[in-house]
Design an enzyme around this catalytic site. Sequence first.
Site, PDB file in Angstrom:
ATOM      1  N   CYS A 152      26.883   1.253  52.358  1.00 18.72           N
ATOM      2  CA  CYS A 152      26.718   1.141  53.482  1.00 18.72           C
ATOM      3  C   CYS A 152      27.096   2.123  54.425  1.00 18.72           C
ATOM      4  O   CYS A 152      26.612   2.106  55.464  1.00 18.72           O
ATOM      5  CB  CYS A 152      27.479  -0.608  53.844  1.00 18.72           C
ATOM      6  SG  CYS A 152      26.362  -1.871  52.526  1.00 18.72           S
ATOM      7  N   HIS A 177      26.547  -0.841  61.690  1.00 16.38           N
ATOM      8  CA  HIS A 177      25.929  -1.830  59.970  1.00 16.38           C
ATOM      9  C   HIS A 177      25.678  -2.971  60.005  1.00 16.38           C
ATOM     10  O   HIS A 177      25.905  -4.038  60.504  1.00 16.38           O
ATOM     11  CB  HIS A 177      27.080  -1.567  59.018  1.00 16.38           C
ATOM     12  CG  HIS A 177      25.771  -1.881  57.858  1.00 16.38           C
ATOM     13  ND1 HIS A 177      25.590  -1.569  57.131  1.00 16.38           N
ATOM     14  CD2 HIS A 177      26.919  -2.452  56.526  1.00 16.38           C
ATOM     15  CE1 HIS A 177      24.626  -1.954  56.241  1.00 16.38           C
ATOM     16  NE2 HIS A 177      26.107  -2.677  55.555  1.00 16.38           N
ATOM     17  N   ASN A 201      20.115  -7.431  55.295  1.00 12.41           N
ATOM     18  CA  ASN A 201      21.317  -6.187  55.450  1.00 12.41           C
ATOM     19  C   ASN A 201      20.705  -5.007  54.722  1.00 12.41           C
ATOM     20  O   ASN A 201      19.979  -4.952  53.165  1.00 12.41           O
ATOM     21  CB  ASN A 201      22.631  -6.645  54.198  1.00 12.41           C
ATOM     22  CG  ASN A 201      23.395  -5.074  53.984  1.00 12.41           C
ATOM     23  OD1 ASN A 201      22.967  -4.147  54.281  1.00 12.41           O
ATOM     24  ND2 ASN A 201      24.594  -5.398  53.132  1.00 12.41           N
TER      25      ASN A 201
HETATM   26  N1  COA Z   1      23.330 -21.225  50.301  1.00 16.42           N
HETATM   27  C1  COA Z   1      24.014 -22.318  50.352  1.00 16.42           C
HETATM   28  N2  COA Z   1      25.126 -22.307  49.700  1.00 16.42           N
HETATM   29  C2  COA Z   1      25.648 -21.049  49.771  1.00 16.42           C
HETATM   30  C3  COA Z   1      25.155 -19.802  49.432  1.00 16.42           C
HETATM   31  C4  COA Z   1      23.342 -20.097  50.036  1.00 16.42           C
HETATM   32  N3  COA Z   1      22.708 -19.093  49.780  1.00 16.42           N
HETATM   33  N4  COA Z   1      26.044 -19.306  49.078  1.00 16.42           N
HETATM   34  C5  COA Z   1      27.136 -19.527  48.819  1.00 16.42           C
HETATM   35  N5  COA Z   1      27.381 -21.080  49.013  1.00 16.42           N
HETATM   36  C6  COA Z   1      28.450 -21.648  49.062  1.00 16.42           C
HETATM   37  C7  COA Z   1      28.887 -21.459  48.390  1.00 16.42           C
HETATM   38  O1  COA Z   1      29.198 -21.903  47.130  1.00 16.42           O
HETATM   39  C8  COA Z   1      30.416 -21.819  48.577  1.00 16.42           C
HETATM   40  O2  COA Z   1      30.111 -23.486  48.045  1.00 16.42           O
HETATM   41  P1  COA Z   1      31.988 -24.050  47.893  1.00 16.42           P
HETATM   42  O3  COA Z   1      32.450 -24.452  49.005  1.00 16.42           O
HETATM   43  O4  COA Z   1      30.810 -25.484  46.945  1.00 16.42           O
HETATM   44  O5  COA Z   1      31.906 -23.186  46.372  1.00 16.42           O
HETATM   45  C9  COA Z   1      30.613 -21.972  50.158  1.00 16.42           C
HETATM   46  O6  COA Z   1      28.631 -21.534  50.291  1.00 16.42           O
HETATM   47  C10 COA Z   1      31.118 -21.371  51.674  1.00 16.42           C
HETATM   48  O7  COA Z   1      31.070 -19.673  49.577  1.00 16.42           O
HETATM   49  P2  COA Z   1      31.080 -18.467  50.691  1.00 16.42           P
HETATM   50  O8  COA Z   1      31.367 -17.568  49.883  1.00 16.42           O
HETATM   51  O9  COA Z   1      32.950 -18.464  51.142  1.00 16.42           O
HETATM   52  O10 COA Z   1      30.988 -17.864  52.189  1.00 16.42           O
HETATM   53  P3  COA Z   1      30.693 -16.859  52.797  1.00 16.42           P
HETATM   54  O11 COA Z   1      31.285 -17.939  54.798  1.00 16.42           O
HETATM   55  O12 COA Z   1      32.138 -16.585  52.339  1.00 16.42           O
HETATM   56  O13 COA Z   1      29.474 -16.186  53.105  1.00 16.42           O
HETATM   57  C11 COA Z   1      29.023 -14.563  52.500  1.00 16.42           C
HETATM   58  C12 COA Z   1      29.550 -15.655  52.502  1.00 16.42           C
HETATM   59  C13 COA Z   1      28.494 -13.765  51.629  1.00 16.42           C
HETATM   60  C14 COA Z   1      27.767 -14.185  53.654  1.00 16.42           C
HETATM   61  C15 COA Z   1      29.961 -13.625  53.659  1.00 16.42           C
HETATM   62  O14 COA Z   1      30.734 -13.884  52.682  1.00 16.42           O
HETATM   63  C16 COA Z   1      29.627 -11.855  53.939  1.00 16.42           C
HETATM   64  O15 COA Z   1      29.030 -11.660  54.725  1.00 16.42           O
HETATM   65  N6  COA Z   1      30.571 -11.026  53.268  1.00 16.42           N
HETATM   66  C17 COA Z   1      30.437  -9.525  54.076  1.00 16.42           C
HETATM   67  C18 COA Z   1      29.291  -8.935  53.087  1.00 16.42           C
HETATM   68  C19 COA Z   1      29.363  -7.788  53.972  1.00 16.42           C
HETATM   69  O16 COA Z   1      30.185  -7.303  54.898  1.00 16.42           O
HETATM   70  N7  COA Z   1      29.360  -7.085  52.491  1.00 16.42           N
HETATM   71  C20 COA Z   1      29.591  -5.202  53.360  1.00 16.42           C
HETATM   72  C21 COA Z   1      29.106  -4.129  53.029  1.00 16.42           C
HETATM   73  S1  COA Z   1      27.285  -4.814  52.111  1.00 16.42           S
END
Ligand code: COA
Length: 334
Positions: A114, A255, A285
């Site tokens: 990214c 980004h 993204n």
């Molecule tokens: N729909 C519904 N629920 C979902 C889901 C979806 N698409 N994806 C995950 N969940 C659930 C998980 O299973 C979890 O459930 P649990 O608490 O029962 O285990 C809950 O939602 C929370 O998941 P979590 O991974 O903690 O969510 P989050 O708030 O961290 O959001 C991302 C997930 C991926 C959106 C976030 O972590 C993110 O943006 N990360 C960074 C991405 C990034 O910057 N990448 C860098 C370069 S590419």
Amino acid sequence: MSKPRATITAVGHYVPDKVLSNHDLAKIVDTNDEWIRTRTGISERRILEHGATSDLGAGAMKALLKNRGVSADTVDLIVVATVTPDMFFPSTACLIQEKVQAKHAWGFDVSAACSGFLFALITAAQFIENGSYKRIVVVGADKMSAITDYTDRNTCILFGDAGAAVMLEPGDDPHAGILDHILRCDGSGEKTLHMLGGGSLNPATRDTVDQKMHYIYQDGKSVFKVAVVGMADVSAEIIERNHLTGKDVDWLVPHQANLRIIDATADRMGLDKSKVMININKYGNTTAATIPMCLSEWWQSGQLRKGQTIVLAAFGAGYTWGSVLVRWTVENAA
Ligand code: COA
């Protein structure tokens, strides 16, 4: 004689027509529109149904050449940032060179996920500043749908396909163009964000495919924490070391990985939300394409104007991250 300054003289982008909405995804994995929008800011993304990353890059480069009003055979060098090359070799730069008929250009690919566009931009800028070349095209293009597992709700909601490009040419105003950059790497981040299969570590076999090693793996929570700090810190650092404040910045061009990371970066710079380019809602993204896509869309709409001060900022796999300070030099869109 002072050395030439690398300046951006044109922008262009290309997105495929097919839209994949949150509602579409809710039909194939256990998710919903509300969860995706509140956790990421994404409503829909684009999918390239036929073709490869070089088609996204070539589409962007053709738009760029049209906007600049020059032909492909005037380009000296093509630098392509991508993590989804058409194939390991030849490079996607070679494939784009052929598709746009840039007969006099050589080219190569840059891999920094990214942050790839920023790494490619700064690499290309060196060839302008040392006087080697007069016209370089920097492409950020990714067909993320090719490495996304559409049974994994943790990742399939995040990514989309797009290509975008900028042209670099020499300028003689020391206060305009690419003014400063900070680029960083921390390879200890490899474990939380990678695609393990298909390379020399795990050459493709039936087993690597069965284990889905040819798809993106991301520990979202861990990446989220370092991305917020990393992107916010380098964005704040670049304005401080150039004796600027948030008030002097016309646009933050972050980004587009997650709206919450973008908001945190703007806060850390003391920047009003109205000065932040955000199109993650429409495209998700798109990895190397996000930053040049924003530049192209905001230029096209007349909001990004010659003379404005902008900060580009990225964070991605590696980890890689960085910021670039630019005074905008593209003639205003008609
Ligand atoms: N729909 C519904 N629920 C979902 C889901 C979806 N698409 N994806 C995950 N969940 C659930 C998980 O299973 C979890 O459930 P649990 O608490 O029962 O285990 C809950 O939602 C929370 O998941 P979590 O991974 O903690 O969510 P989050 O708030 O961290 O959001 C991302 C997930 C991926 C959106 C976030 O972590 C993110 O943006 N990360 C960074 C991405 C990034 O910057 N990448 C860098 C370069 S590419």
